[in-house]
Scaffold this motif. Structure first.
Motif, PDB file in Angstrom:
ATOM      1  N   THR A   5       0.846  -1.196   0.000  1.00  0.00           N
ATOM      2  CA  THR A   5       0.000   0.000   0.000  1.00  0.00           C
ATOM      3  C   THR A   5       0.882   1.247   0.000  1.00  0.00           C
ATOM      4  O   THR A   5       2.064   1.193   0.354  1.00  0.00           O
ATOM      5  N   CYS A   6       0.279   2.369  -0.359  1.00  0.00           N
ATOM      6  CA  CYS A   6       1.014   3.640  -0.378  1.00  0.00           C
ATOM      7  C   CYS A   6       1.547   3.956   1.024  1.00  0.00           C
ATOM      8  O   CYS A   6       2.640   4.496   1.175  1.00  0.00           O
ATOM      9  N   GLU A   7       0.727   3.623   2.024  1.00  0.00           N
ATOM     10  CA  GLU A   7       1.116   3.924   3.403  1.00  0.00           C
ATOM     11  C   GLU A   7       2.343   3.115   3.808  1.00  0.00           C
ATOM     12  O   GLU A   7       3.266   3.653   4.435  1.00  0.00           O
ATOM     13  N   GLY A  35       3.925   2.962 -10.898  1.00  0.00           N
ATOM     14  CA  GLY A  35       2.500   2.818 -11.189  1.00  0.00           C
ATOM     15  C   GLY A  35       1.610   3.701 -10.329  1.00  0.00           C
ATOM     16  O   GLY A  35       0.394   3.551 -10.343  1.00  0.00           O
ATOM     17  N   CYS A  36       2.190   4.599  -9.561  1.00  0.00           N
ATOM     18  CA  CYS A  36       1.394   5.380  -8.605  1.00  0.00           C
ATOM     19  C   CYS A  36       1.850   6.833  -8.633  1.00  0.00           C
ATOM     20  O   CYS A  36       2.953   7.167  -8.182  1.00  0.00           O
ATOM     21  N   ALA A  37       1.011   7.711  -9.164  1.00  0.00           N
ATOM     22  CA  ALA A  37       1.385   9.119  -9.342  1.00  0.00           C
ATOM     23  C   ALA A  37       1.665   9.795  -8.005  1.00  0.00           C
ATOM     24  O   ALA A  37       2.593  10.612  -7.888  1.00  0.00           O
ATOM     25  N   ASP A  38       0.866   9.445  -6.998  1.00  0.00           N
ATOM     26  CA  ASP A  38       1.037  10.097  -5.698  1.00  0.00           C
ATOM     27  C   ASP A  38       2.390   9.751  -5.086  1.00  0.00           C
ATOM     28  O   ASP A  38       3.119  10.638  -4.617  1.00  0.00           O
ATOM     29  N   CYS A  39       2.731   8.471  -5.095  1.00  0.00           N
ATOM     30  CA  CYS A  39       4.029   8.074  -4.526  1.00  0.00           C
ATOM     31  C   CYS A  39       5.183   8.582  -5.393  1.00  0.00           C
ATOM     32  O   CYS A  39       6.264   8.883  -4.874  1.00  0.00           O
ATOM     33  N   ALA A  40       4.949   8.693  -6.693  1.00  0.00           N
ATOM     34  CA  ALA A  40       5.995   9.217  -7.580  1.00  0.00           C
ATOM     35  C   ALA A  40       6.282  10.682  -7.245  1.00  0.00           C
ATOM     36  O   ALA A  40       7.445  11.122  -7.234  1.00  0.00           O
TER      37      ALA A  40
HETATM   38 ZN   LIG Z   1       1.404   4.744  -3.955  1.00  0.00          ZN
END
Ligand SMILES: [Zn+2]
Lengths: 161, 163
Positions: A5-7, A35-40
């Motif tokens: 997960t992002c968390e 694959g995840c804009a927020d984490c990028a």
């Molecule tokens: Zn993420």
């Protein structure tokens, strides 16, 4: 999709951004980030922080090493950095007047003593250099440490009066 | 402890110590003073190191305390003439010579300085130094959980400011 997960990723992202991860952990993190804009976006921020990490000034470690070889010249372990309570300084001043020969060395000009004695009670801002002892340590606490409890109690009582 | 081992400890940890001091003080000259005083204090007081934290964590906590105490007496300090070394230092934000920061990188670093101290230190210690949250807590004087929260709040705030 990724199982992380992002968390879960957020806690380890700084290590990945700084290149401190390796192997499967690094690969899993990279896969999620791609694959995840927020984490990028968060990874980009972290990489910018890593890239702007300040470095130690040139020559600082040498200066510290030199200071380390001169035990009492700077940063006496117990007192530097802490403004001593006023009565302690004043007590040292009284001690100088009472037992001047014991405490003072040639580094103290007679005028200093005069200034201290005439202004006893508000001598707190006296420059520390006037209190320098032979060994270079800042006087005050070390001197007071050598006092008997009786002598110290006497000084405090006098100053309180 | 033999002098060579002490020198090695200085070399190994001085950059981290300096960054922690810089994070608290903001001034390069003051950060150098705090780094030196804190490292001397730590290395001369090694007997006080009990091994319940890593040496690095213990050292950084001492340097952080030194930096905070320097804030308290900084007004008096600034009246004193600068050391030659300090006066001769290159301008800039303590980044290595020859390194040109991209505008965005410099901006992020400048924003970091605007975070509240605990968040700023948590971000710095986690990102710059790679400390675990437990170690971050040991340096900033909080629990592991609080260190994590401070870190994430700091990161969130930086992202908001930079959007
Ligand atoms: Zn993420």
């Amino acid at each position: 999709m990724n199982t992380m997960t992002c968390e879960e990723l957020a806690d380890r992202l700084p290590d990945w951004a700084a290149g401190r991860l390796a192997g499967p952990e690094a690969e899993a993190t990279a896969a999620h980030v791609h694959g995840c804009a927020d984490c990028a976006a968060q990874a980009a921020l972290l990489r910018a922080l890593v890239a702007s990490r300040p470095t130690a000034p040139a020559g600082m470690s040498e200066r510290i090493a030199v200071a380390l070889r001169e035990p009492s010249r700077s940063a006496p372990p117990a007192i530097t950095g802490w403004r001593r309570p006023q009565w302690v300084v004043s007590a040292a001043a009284v001690l100088v007047l009472a037992l001047g020969t014991v405490v003072f060395r040639q580094t103290a000009e007679p005028t200093d003593v005069t200034a201290v004695s005439s202004a006893l009670g508000d001598v707190v801002e006296e420059e520390p250099v006037a209190w320098t002892l032979d060994d270079g340590a800042v006087a005050g606490a070390p001197v007071l440490d050598d006092l008997s409890e009786e002598a110290l109690a006497t000084l405090i009582e006098e100053l309180g009066a | 402890m033999d002098p060579e081992a002490l020198n090695e400890l200085v070399t190994l940890h001085q950059a981290s110590a300096y960054r922690v001091a810089l994070g608290i003080l903001g001034s390069e000259a003051d950060a150098q003073d705090a780094t030196q005083d804190g490292m001397l204090r730590a290395l001369r007081g090694l007997a006080g190191f009990r091994g319940d934290a890593s040496f690095r964590t213990w050292l950084l906590a001492i340097v952080a305390n030194e930096a905070r105490s320097l804030i308290r007496r900084s007004a008096r300090r600034r009246e004193a003439p600068l050391d030659e070394d300090v006066a001769g230092e290159a301008p800039g934000r303590g980044v290595a010579e020859g390194v040109v920061l991209q505008a965005e990188e410099a901006r992020v670093r400048a924003m970091l300085a605007r975070l509240p101290e605990k968040q700023r230190l948590a971000v710095q210690l986690r990102v710059d130094e790679g400390l675990s949250f437990r170690e971050v807590g040991e340096v900033i004087g909080s629990t592991e959980g609080a260190a994590r929260v401070n870190y994430h709040h700091g990161i969130r705030r930086l992202r908001e400011w930079l959007e």
